[in-house]
Scaffold this motif. Structure first.
Motif, PDB file in Angstrom:
ATOM      1  N   UNK A  55      41.104  36.505  44.782  1.00  0.00           N
ATOM      2  CA  UNK A  55      40.982  37.847  44.306  1.00  0.00           C
ATOM      3  C   UNK A  55      40.325  38.453  43.246  1.00  0.00           C
ATOM      4  N   UNK A  56      38.802  38.802  43.957  1.00  0.00           N
ATOM      5  CA  UNK A  56      37.961  39.111  42.499  1.00  0.00           C
ATOM      6  C   UNK A  56      38.068  40.351  42.206  1.00  0.00           C
ATOM      7  N   UNK A  57      36.780  40.918  41.500  1.00  0.00           N
ATOM      8  CA  UNK A  57      36.671  42.251  40.707  1.00  0.00           C
ATOM      9  C   UNK A  57      37.992  42.769  40.596  1.00  0.00           C
ATOM     10  N   UNK A  58      38.266  42.703  39.892  1.00  0.00           N
ATOM     11  CA  UNK A  58      39.872  43.434  38.936  1.00  0.00           C
ATOM     12  C   UNK A  58      39.028  43.595  38.017  1.00  0.00           C
ATOM     13  N   UNK A  59      39.015  45.198  37.621  1.00  0.00           N
ATOM     14  CA  UNK A  59      38.315  45.892  36.886  1.00  0.00           C
ATOM     15  C   UNK A  59      37.910  47.867  36.458  1.00  0.00           C
ATOM     16  N   UNK A  60      37.638  48.088  36.614  1.00  0.00           N
ATOM     17  CA  UNK A  60      38.037  49.408  35.840  1.00  0.00           C
ATOM     18  C   UNK A  60      37.448  50.819  37.651  1.00  0.00           C
ATOM     19  N   UNK A  61      35.725  49.940  37.751  1.00  0.00           N
ATOM     20  CA  UNK A  61      34.749  50.177  38.908  1.00  0.00           C
ATOM     21  C   UNK A  61      34.942  49.345  40.260  1.00  0.00           C
ATOM     22  N   UNK A  62      35.985  48.433  39.954  1.00  0.00           N
ATOM     23  CA  UNK A  62      36.475  47.305  41.583  1.00  0.00           C
ATOM     24  C   UNK A  62      37.975  48.033  41.800  1.00  0.00           C
ATOM     25  N   UNK A  63      38.300  46.198  42.272  1.00  0.00           N
ATOM     26  CA  UNK A  63      39.782  46.738  42.486  1.00  0.00           C
ATOM     27  C   UNK A  63      40.782  47.112  41.403  1.00  0.00           C
ATOM     28  N   UNK A  64      41.729  47.964  41.543  1.00  0.00           N
ATOM     29  CA  UNK A  64      42.465  48.454  40.689  1.00  0.00           C
ATOM     30  C   UNK A  64      43.682  47.121  40.885  1.00  0.00           C
ATOM     31  N   UNK A  65      44.557  47.659  39.803  1.00  0.00           N
ATOM     32  CA  UNK A  65      45.710  46.891  39.369  1.00  0.00           C
ATOM     33  C   UNK A  65      46.667  46.668  40.802  1.00  0.00           C
ATOM     34  N   UNK A  66      46.729  47.626  40.982  1.00  0.00           N
ATOM     35  CA  UNK A  66      47.628  48.399  42.193  1.00  0.00           C
ATOM     36  C   UNK A  66      47.562  47.333  43.500  1.00  0.00           C
ATOM     37  N   UNK A  67      46.089  47.661  43.946  1.00  0.00           N
ATOM     38  CA  UNK A  67      45.680  46.758  44.502  1.00  0.00           C
ATOM     39  C   UNK A  67      45.413  45.380  44.695  1.00  0.00           C
ATOM     40  N   UNK A  68      44.859  45.127  43.604  1.00  0.00           N
ATOM     41  CA  UNK A  68      45.087  43.832  43.163  1.00  0.00           C
ATOM     42  C   UNK A  68      46.825  42.977  43.783  1.00  0.00           C
TER      43      UNK A  68
END
Length: 257
Positions: free
Chosen positions: A207-220
């Motif tokens: 599960x990648x791209x966890x950051x402010x402009x990518x996946x949110x913490x909740x989605x990830x």
């Protein structure tokens, strides 16, 4: 007769993505503003690679969540060696192996490893908050956690050896991803069932791209928890386990729970 929608422009596309599109030109070169932005983003990416993992802050944040944190290191003795010798980042040093092997801990369902990777800045910024969002989902699934391990000089495969030493059925490596020019602080999560030295990337889910402009913490956290739960139930991860979670937590779906 319905009036057709006007065609999209490059300006519209620039509002939809941080990628470099429609930069324009000044003669045979980039406009000054585009060049300055590129130079700044390149500097941010370099800084992210050479940042230090803030273990004390991470340990304090995890302690507030009721989690014990252990500190280990790979065989890479410096950041320079880590970057030049990826193989050393996949093996624990002797002291770290002894620390994990001597703990006399019982088996657990999941070992969470936080590794600096190629962007310690991403780990410093996102790891604790991701774990904060992940914990309730794991607890509701009855998933037994071992201690959280913070690893210096870590490559993804270091989580395999750590998981095996902790007698974990699955390892989750939260690690800083290689910085890009539009995302220097991106976190990734790599999940491996039956972790042990020698596991290949085909045996992992990511599960990648966890950051402010990518996946949110909740989605990830939603995706990670689903993959952990299903991976443990089916006894597989990687190419044998597809993400069939629906893509978003129920709270974010239009059709509700």
């Amino acid at each position: 007769m319905k009036t057709p929608a006007p065609p999209r422009s490059l300006r519209d596309l620039r509002h939809l993505t941080p990628a470099r599109v429609g930069l324009g030109r000044a003669g045979a070169s980039l406009p000054t503003q585009a060049l300055l932005e590129f130079t700044l983003d390149h500097a941010r990416a370099r800084d992210a690679v050479h940042a230090e993992l803030e273990f004390s802050a991470i340990a304090a944040g995890l302690d507030a969540l009721g989690l014990q944190t252990l500190q280990v290191s790979s065989c890479a003795q410096s950041r320079k060696e880590y970057l030049r010798r990826p193989d050393l980042g996949r093996k624990l040093d002797a002291a770290s192996r002894d620390l994990l092997a001597s703990g006399r801990r019982g088996p657990c369902d999941l070992a969470v490893v936080i590794g600096d990777g190629l962007s310690p800045s991403a780990v410093n910024a996102h790891a604790v908050e991701l774990v904060r969002n992940l914990m309730p989902r794991l607890r509701s699934g009855g998933i037994a956690l071992g201690p959280v391990v913070a690893a210096f000089g870590a490559r993804v495969a270091l989580g395999d050896e750590i998981g095996a030493l902790l007698s974990a059925r699955m390892a989750a490596m939260l690690i800083g991803e290689r910085p890009g020019l539009s995302a220097p602080h991106s976190l990734g999560a790599y999940l491996t069932f039956a972790p042990k030295a020698g596991c290949t990337d085909a045996m992992r889910n990511c599960v990648s791209n966890i950051h402010s402009s990518g996946l949110s913490y909740d989605e990830a956290a939603f995706k990670i928890a689903w993959l952990v739960r299903e991976g443990l139930a089916r006894g597989v991860t990687g190419v044998a386990l597809k993400d069939e979670s629906g893509g978003q937590p129920a709270a974010l779906r239009r059709d509700g729970p």
